[in-house]
Design an enzyme around this catalytic site. Structure first.
Site, PDB file in Angstrom:
ATOM      1  N   VAL A   1      75.906  20.204  65.548  1.00  0.00           N
ATOM      2  CA  VAL A   1      76.623  20.978  64.571  1.00  0.00           C
ATOM      3  C   VAL A   1      76.387  21.034  63.051  1.00  0.00           C
ATOM      4  CG1 VAL A   1      79.144  20.860  64.016  1.00  0.00           C
ATOM      5  CG2 VAL A   1      78.437  20.413  66.172  1.00  0.00           C
TER       6      VAL A   1
ATOM      7  N   VAL B   1      74.153  12.878  67.880  1.00  0.00           N
ATOM      8  CA  VAL B   1      73.829  14.024  68.657  1.00  0.00           C
ATOM      9  C   VAL B   1      74.896  15.305  68.266  1.00  0.00           C
ATOM     10  CG1 VAL B   1      74.618  15.193  71.010  1.00  0.00           C
ATOM     11  CG2 VAL B   1      73.361  12.878  70.700  1.00  0.00           C
ATOM     12  N   HIS B   2      76.185  14.770  67.983  1.00  0.00           N
ATOM     13  CA  HIS B   2      77.059  15.801  67.321  1.00  0.00           C
ATOM     14  C   HIS B   2      76.524  16.493  65.968  1.00  0.00           C
ATOM     15  CE1 HIS B   2      79.844  14.600  70.608  1.00  0.00           C
ATOM     16  NE2 HIS B   2      80.679  15.606  70.300  1.00  0.00           N
ATOM     17  N   HIS B   3      75.983  15.421  65.158  1.00  0.00           N
ATOM     18  CA  HIS B   3      75.534  15.834  63.872  1.00  0.00           C
ATOM     19  C   HIS B   3      74.321  16.835  63.884  1.00  0.00           C
ATOM     20  CE1 HIS B   3      73.407  15.413  60.114  1.00  0.00           C
ATOM     21  NE2 HIS B   3      74.456  15.105  59.468  1.00  0.00           N
TER      22      HIS B   3
ATOM     23  N   ARG C   1      76.985  10.795  71.206  1.00  0.00           N
ATOM     24  CA  ARG C   1      77.923  10.253  70.056  1.00  0.00           C
ATOM     25  C   ARG C   1      77.709  10.942  68.862  1.00  0.00           C
ATOM     26  NH1 ARG C   1      78.327   3.797  70.310  1.00  0.00           N
ATOM     27  NH2 ARG C   1      76.492   4.059  68.979  1.00  0.00           N
TER      28      ARG C   1
END
Length: 203
Positions: free
Chosen positions: A42, A37-39, A34
């Site tokens: 990326v 994890v993306h933060h 969510r």
């Protein structure tokens, strides 16, 4: 509409067969991921601890139960609103090699472009079916980044016929939700225009 039964890892050729509105039942590796994890991947540029190439990422915050032997079982796993990941999804696809995104609701133009560039798809799992989804999880293979907390950690699942997953964005740059909005608005305008002719407003 076509129905496909796919097993991870999926190939570019598998993805090329899929078009918006198609339905997938997925067997194999499904990993939750969510906002956090993306933060990390990326924004912070951290290496993803799970090999996601050719596999599926599930926008979900599962409810997990730890067993006496230290392993986990999935109690419920409902999809999270995918639009929360819109700002980072294209870069996440490029960095990880994910081929199938699973979530709730549609995603925007950045993800649409990302799916086309990375030859990936976004799919919608029906909301309100978290327990049904858990029944499609054969095994909890592991967990990474548990320091983020249960909902935000990367839970590695072995899925069997996980679905139905409706393809909402395909690798050709088509977006089912956006297309539907245009079609619905066109129908609405015609209906409203017809109603205006029949309704008299009191002054």
């Amino acid at each position: 509409m076509s129905i496909y039964h796919l097993t991870t890892p999926v190939s570019d050729e598998d993805i090329a067969k899929l078009h918006i509105g198609d339905v997938i039942y997925l067997t194999g590796d499904i990993t939750t991921g969510r906002d956090d994890v993306h933060h990390r991947v990326v924004i912070q540029g951290r290496e993803c601890p799970v090999d996601l190439k050719g596999k599926a990422v599930f926008h979900a915050g599962p409810i997990m139960k730890k067993l006496e032997d230290g392993s986990y079982t999935c109690v419920a796993v409902g999809p999270t609103t995918s639009m929360r990941m819109e700002k980072a999804e294209a870069e996440f696809l490029e960095a990880t090699g994910v081929k199938i995104i699973i979530g709730k609701g549609g995603m925007g133009p950045k993800t649409t472009a990302g799916c086309k560039a990375s030859k990936a798809v976004h799919t919608i799992f029906p909301g309100g079916c978290a327990v049904v989804a858990a029944e499609c999880i054969e095994k909890v293979k592991g967990v990474e980044w548990l320091d983020l907390g249960m909902p935000e950690a990367m839970w590695q699942f072995q899925g069997k016929e996980f679905g139905p997953l409706i393809v909402s964005i395909d690798s050709y740059g088509e977006n089912l939700i956006d297309n539907n909005k245009i079609a619905f608005n066109e129908k609405k305008e015609a209906i409203v225009e017809e109603l205006y002719k029949k309704v008299q407003f009191m002054h």
